[in-house]
Design an enzyme around this catalytic site. Structure first.
Site, short mmCIF file in Angstrom:
data_model
loop_
_atom_site.label_atom_id
_atom_site.label_comp_id
_atom_site.label_asym_id
_atom_site.label_seq_id
_atom_site.Cartn_x
_atom_site.Cartn_y
_atom_site.Cartn_z
N GLY A 137 -21.50 32.36 0.99
CA GLY A 137 -22.79 31.93 1.69
C GLY A 137 -23.36 32.97 2.63
O GLY A 137 -23.17 34.22 2.16
N CYS A 138 -23.76 32.59 3.69
CA CYS A 138 -24.41 33.56 4.74
C CYS A 138 -23.27 34.69 5.01
O CYS A 138 -23.63 35.73 5.44
CB CYS A 138 -24.80 32.96 5.95
SG CYS A 138 -26.21 31.75 5.54
N ALA A 139 -21.79 34.27 5.19
CA ALA A 139 -21.01 35.49 5.55
C ALA A 139 -20.66 36.35 4.63
O ALA A 139 -20.09 37.35 4.80
CB ALA A 139 -19.73 34.69 5.80
N ALA A 140 -21.39 36.20 3.59
CA ALA A 140 -21.09 37.25 2.39
C ALA A 140 -21.63 38.61 2.48
O ALA A 140 -21.01 39.69 1.97
CB ALA A 140 -21.85 36.82 0.99
N PHE A 333 -21.55 35.19 9.68
CA PHE A 333 -20.84 33.86 9.78
C PHE A 333 -21.45 32.80 8.58
O PHE A 333 -22.61 32.81 8.15
CB PHE A 333 -21.39 33.27 11.13
CG PHE A 333 -21.34 34.10 12.20
CD1 PHE A 333 -20.18 34.73 12.59
CD2 PHE A 333 -22.32 34.52 12.88
CE1 PHE A 333 -19.83 35.59 13.58
CE2 PHE A 333 -22.20 35.48 13.86
CZ PHE A 333 -20.84 35.98 14.28
#
Length: 374
Positions: A137-140, A333
């Site tokens: 997700g956004c942590a990628a 994150f």
């Protein structure tokens, strides 16, 4: 040290304003029992404009998971090349000098990964390593930079291209009226971003240490429910509070390096929402103004998932405030709850010209019939 060079970022041409979003929320869900709360939450995001790959009337229509994924592939292949070309130009490298591609996305799925298409169609060598990341997700965005850093350390002198392709609008679910999903309808936007991590030379963020931290027992706080209609975004109201648990991880990583995480020169962090930035500011003991680049991404583009950190870093480049030796933190994150963190310092490449023929001498090229023109 490997250097993260200037990112290239592109957003689609279709624009949705905050007023548009609020009008749609009222128009589409007039009898929702928590409509007032939804409207207030969307206002509180700080998002003023978002960009999407289709006109809003097409976005609101759900043609089915299969068709949506075909749209994802079509739009990615139409939009990624120009962003990749600009990222390579920013680093002063041709496709043939890229040794690995880290491709991250959580809004569409292909097998083989889109890195295979890139190698076939965009002039990369056929021995280019492929590192697709689809489930962070956004942590990628933070993870992609960390894995590129690791690759360059394991293979000195190599270069890695990072690409983030996020079309969050293709995950819109008209039948899902949970508060978390309706909030996400007003928060997420579409974007493509790319940047090169150069193993030698380069101007930008010199990567010196990276790490990760998982907050235990939070794996269902940010998640996808995969249904016949596609990906349904699940967002727990406790998510913003995780910054209290993640801030110590940022402090610990910096302390192990002998740095004070509260006294760095710049911060490039994932802008999931204003509450996350506010809490991170408080728990790190950092002036909220130090997250100006992340806030600007959120305001102008919304939460563009894994592309956020690259866009925020682009804004830092454009601001011109960087100076040699400036110490900084980059952090993404996302689901898990996971933090992907990198520490480094600013560096300027003083070489006037790259050494000619370096790629040809150091790495064998594939046969001519396996190469595409650049």
């Amino acid at each position: 040290m490997p250097v993260l060079c200037r990112p290239a970022v592109a957003v689609p041409e279709h624009v949705v304003t905050l007023d548009d979003t609020l009008e749609l929320a009222v128009e589409l869900h007039p009898d929702h029992e928590q409509l007032d709360l939804v409207v207030q939450l969307i206002r509180n995001t700080g998002v003023r404009t978002r960009h999407i790959v289709q006109p809003i009337e097409d976005t609101l229509h759900h043609p089915g998971f299969e068709t949506r994924n075909l749209i994802y592939v079509r739009e990615a292949k139409a939009r990624v090349p120009a962003v990749v070309e600009q990222a390579l130009a920013n680093a002063g490298l041709p496709p043939a000098e890229i040794d690995a591609i880290v491709f991250v996305s959580c809004t569409g799925f292909t097998m083989p990964p889109l890195t295979s298409w890139m190698i076939n169609d965009l002039g990369f060598r056929c021995d280019t390593r492929q590192i697709p990341i689809a489930q962070l997700g956004c942590a990628a965005g933070g993870a992609a930079i960390g894995r590129a850093h690791d690759f360059c350390l394991a293979h000195p002198g190599t270069n890695v291209l990072v690409v983030a392709c996020e079309f969050c609008s293709l995950c819109y679910q008209p039948s899902d009226t949970t508060v978390g999903n309706l909030l996400s309808n007003g928060l997420f936007g579409d974007a493509i971003a790319a940047a090169v991590v150069a193993g030698e030379g380069g101007t930008g963020f010199s990567l010196e240490r990276n790490g990760t931290r998982l907050v235990l027992d939070t794996e269902d706080w940010i998640a996808y429910a995969v249904k016949d209609t596609g990906f349904h975004f699940l967002l727990d109201k406790r998510v913003p509070g995780t910054m209290e648990q993640l801030a110590p991880a940022l402090h610990d990583m910096a302390a192990r390096y002998g740095w004070d995480c509260s006294a760095l020169d710049f911060y490039i962090v994932h802008a999931g929402g204003p509450r996350i930035l506010d809490d991170l500011s408080r728990f790190l003991g950092v002036d909220p103004a130090r997250f100006a680049y992340s806030r600007a991404t959120l305001t102008d583009y919304g939460n563009i998932a894994s592309a956020v950190v690259l866009d925020a870093l682009r804004r830092y480049f454009d601001d011109g405030a960087a100076f040699d030796g400036a110490r900084g933190l980059l952090a993404g994150f996302g689901p898990g709850i996971t933090a992907e963190m990198t520490l480094g310092s600013w560096t300027t490449d003083t070489r006037s010209e790259p050494e000619p023929g370096r790629a040809e001498r150091q790495r064998p090229r594939p046969p001519a019939h396996m190469m595409r023109a650049t």
